[in-house]
Design a protein around this motif. Structure first.
Motif, PDB file in Angstrom:
ATOM      1  N   GLY A  59       0.814  -1.214   0.000  1.00 39.25           N
ATOM      2  CA  GLY A  59       0.000   0.000   0.000  1.00 39.25           C
ATOM      3  C   GLY A  59       0.842   1.257   0.000  1.00 39.25           C
ATOM      4  O   GLY A  59       0.566   2.209  -0.746  1.00 39.25           O
ATOM      5  N   MET A  60       1.874   1.277   0.815  1.00 36.59           N
ATOM      6  CA  MET A  60       2.727   2.461   0.874  1.00 36.59           C
ATOM      7  C   MET A  60       3.513   2.639  -0.422  1.00 36.59           C
ATOM      8  O   MET A  60       3.777   3.765  -0.844  1.00 36.59           O
ATOM      9  N   LEU A  61       3.870   1.535  -1.079  1.00 36.92           N
ATOM     10  CA  LEU A  61       4.527   1.632  -2.374  1.00 36.92           C
ATOM     11  C   LEU A  61       3.586   2.273  -3.394  1.00 36.92           C
ATOM     12  O   LEU A  61       3.991   3.152  -4.162  1.00 36.92           O
ATOM     13  N   GLY A  62       2.325   1.860  -3.377  1.00 39.22           N
ATOM     14  CA  GLY A  62       1.333   2.474  -4.263  1.00 39.22           C
ATOM     15  C   GLY A  62       1.170   3.953  -3.991  1.00 39.22           C
ATOM     16  O   GLY A  62       1.130   4.772  -4.920  1.00 39.22           O
ATOM     17  N   VAL A  63       1.072   4.314  -2.726  1.00 38.70           N
ATOM     18  CA  VAL A  63       0.938   5.728  -2.354  1.00 38.70           C
ATOM     19  C   VAL A  63       2.187   6.512  -2.776  1.00 38.70           C
ATOM     20  O   VAL A  63       2.079   7.635  -3.282  1.00 38.70           O
ATOM     21  N   LEU A  64       3.356   5.924  -2.606  1.00 36.03           N
ATOM     22  CA  LEU A  64       4.598   6.601  -2.991  1.00 36.03           C
ATOM     23  C   LEU A  64       4.647   6.864  -4.493  1.00 36.03           C
ATOM     24  O   LEU A  64       5.035   7.963  -4.920  1.00 36.03           O
ATOM     25  N   ILE A  65       4.249   5.895  -5.299  1.00 38.52           N
ATOM     26  CA  ILE A  65       4.256   6.096  -6.751  1.00 38.52           C
ATOM     27  C   ILE A  65       3.319   7.238  -7.135  1.00 38.52           C
ATOM     28  O   ILE A  65       3.660   8.098  -7.948  1.00 38.52           O
ATOM     29  N   ILE A  66       2.135   7.266  -6.537  1.00 40.43           N
ATOM     30  CA  ILE A  66       1.182   8.347  -6.816  1.00 40.43           C
ATOM     31  C   ILE A  66       1.755   9.696  -6.372  1.00 40.43           C
ATOM     32  O   ILE A  66       1.682  10.692  -7.096  1.00 40.43           O
ATOM     33  N   ALA A  67       2.359   9.730  -5.186  1.00 44.33           N
ATOM     34  CA  ALA A  67       2.940  10.976  -4.679  1.00 44.33           C
ATOM     35  C   ALA A  67       4.061  11.469  -5.584  1.00 44.33           C
ATOM     36  O   ALA A  67       4.151  12.668  -5.884  1.00 44.33           O
ATOM     37  N   VAL A  68       4.912  10.562  -6.027  1.00 43.41           N
ATOM     38  CA  VAL A  68       6.017  10.936  -6.910  1.00 43.41           C
ATOM     39  C   VAL A  68       5.472  11.522  -8.209  1.00 43.41           C
ATOM     40  O   VAL A  68       5.975  12.534  -8.700  1.00 43.41           O
ATOM     41  N   ASN A  69       4.437  10.889  -8.756  1.00 35.90           N
ATOM     42  CA  ASN A  69       3.836  11.409  -9.991  1.00 35.90           C
ATOM     43  C   ASN A  69       3.263  12.811  -9.797  1.00 35.90           C
ATOM     44  O   ASN A  69       3.260  13.615 -10.728  1.00 35.90           O
ATOM     45  N   CYS A  70       2.792  13.095  -8.602  1.00 35.00           N
ATOM     46  CA  CYS A  70       2.178  14.400  -8.332  1.00 35.00           C
ATOM     47  C   CYS A  70       3.186  15.472  -7.932  1.00 35.00           C
ATOM     48  O   CYS A  70       2.967  16.658  -8.196  1.00 35.00           O
ATOM     49  N   LEU A  71       4.277  15.080  -7.300  1.00 35.61           N
ATOM     50  CA  LEU A  71       5.183  16.064  -6.700  1.00 35.61           C
ATOM     51  C   LEU A  71       6.462  16.344  -7.486  1.00 35.61           C
ATOM     52  O   LEU A  71       7.050  17.411  -7.322  1.00 35.61           O
ATOM     53  N   LEU A  72       6.891  15.392  -8.297  1.00 33.05           N
ATOM     54  CA  LEU A  72       8.164  15.573  -9.001  1.00 33.05           C
ATOM     55  C   LEU A  72       7.936  15.812 -10.486  1.00 33.05           C
ATOM     56  O   LEU A  72       6.890  15.462 -11.026  1.00 33.05           O
ATOM     57  N   THR A  73       8.941  16.382 -11.126  1.00 32.44           N
ATOM     58  CA  THR A  73       8.907  16.591 -12.570  1.00 32.44           C
ATOM     59  C   THR A  73      10.294  16.328 -13.139  1.00 32.44           C
ATOM     60  O   THR A  73      11.272  16.227 -12.399  1.00 32.44           O
ATOM     61  N   GLY A  74      10.363  16.257 -14.452  1.00 29.89           N
ATOM     62  CA  GLY A  74      11.645  16.189 -15.151  1.00 29.89           C
ATOM     63  C   GLY A  74      12.496  14.994 -14.782  1.00 29.89           C
ATOM     64  O   GLY A  74      12.005  13.880 -14.598  1.00 29.89           O
ATOM     65  N   ALA A  75      13.794  15.261 -14.675  1.00 24.00           N
ATOM     66  CA  ALA A  75      14.765  14.205 -14.417  1.00 24.00           C
ATOM     67  C   ALA A  75      14.548  13.539 -13.064  1.00 24.00           C
ATOM     68  O   ALA A  75      14.756  12.326 -12.922  1.00 24.00           O
ATOM     69  N   ALA A  76      14.138  14.311 -12.071  1.00 25.57           N
ATOM     70  CA  ALA A  76      13.889  13.731 -10.746  1.00 25.57           C
ATOM     71  C   ALA A  76      12.742  12.712 -10.810  1.00 25.57           C
ATOM     72  O   ALA A  76      12.835  11.620 -10.239  1.00 25.57           O
ATOM     73  N   LEU A  77      11.683  13.052 -11.513  1.00 27.78           N
ATOM     74  CA  LEU A  77      10.553  12.139 -11.674  1.00 27.78           C
ATOM     75  C   LEU A  77      10.990  10.864 -12.383  1.00 27.78           C
ATOM     76  O   LEU A  77      10.693   9.762 -11.926  1.00 27.78           O
ATOM     77  N   LYS A  78      11.718  11.024 -13.467  1.00 28.73           N
ATOM     78  CA  LYS A  78      12.170   9.867 -14.235  1.00 28.73           C
ATOM     79  C   LYS A  78      13.071   8.964 -13.397  1.00 28.73           C
ATOM     80  O   LYS A  78      12.916   7.743 -13.406  1.00 28.73           O
TER      81      LYS A  78
END
Length: 121
Positions: A59-78
């Motif tokens: 569950g926390m892995l799922g939440v982390l993926i969603i959070a990363v998609n919402c909070l990061l951009t560019g090279a950091a997101l990738k």
């Protein structure tokens, strides 16, 4: 392509939230069938605790993926998404060899394909 990656990683996140729901809240028969475990084993108190613990991680892995998609951009997101997909793939490989082969197809292969697409684009 970034929208496509966002959709794929979000689907993987939703999958992990669903796995959490199964591991933590499903009835014993559903857990036994979903995870290829004997029903008597799933009913053991220690197994219930272990599955719930594993559910929290998924569950926390799922939440982390969603959070990363919402909070990061560019090279950091990738970079972070690539690391998370690699993590899921490695864990799925371990589960394939130690638990059930269907883990590879349900978790490992989608993460591997997404990882390769992240690295290519």
């Amino acid at each position: 392509m970034s929208l496509f990656i966002t959709i794929l990683t979000s689907l993987i996140a939703i999958e992990h939230l669903g796995i959490m729901g199964l591991e933590m809240f499903a009835n014993d028969q559903t857990k036994a069938k979903a995870f290829d475990m004997p029903l008597d084993f799933v009913r053991l108190p220690n197994t219930k605790v272990a599955l719930a613990n594993q559910g929290i991680y998924n569950g926390m892995l799922g939440v982390l993926i969603i959070a990363v998609n919402c909070l990061l951009t560019g090279a950091a997101l990738k970079t972070v998404l690539a690391l998370l997909m690699l993590y899921i793939f490695i864990v799925a490989l371990y589960g394939t060899f130690t638990a059930t082969k269907k883990i590879f197809f349900l978790q490992g292969l989608p993460a591997l394909i997404t990882l390769l697409l992240i690295l290519i684009f």
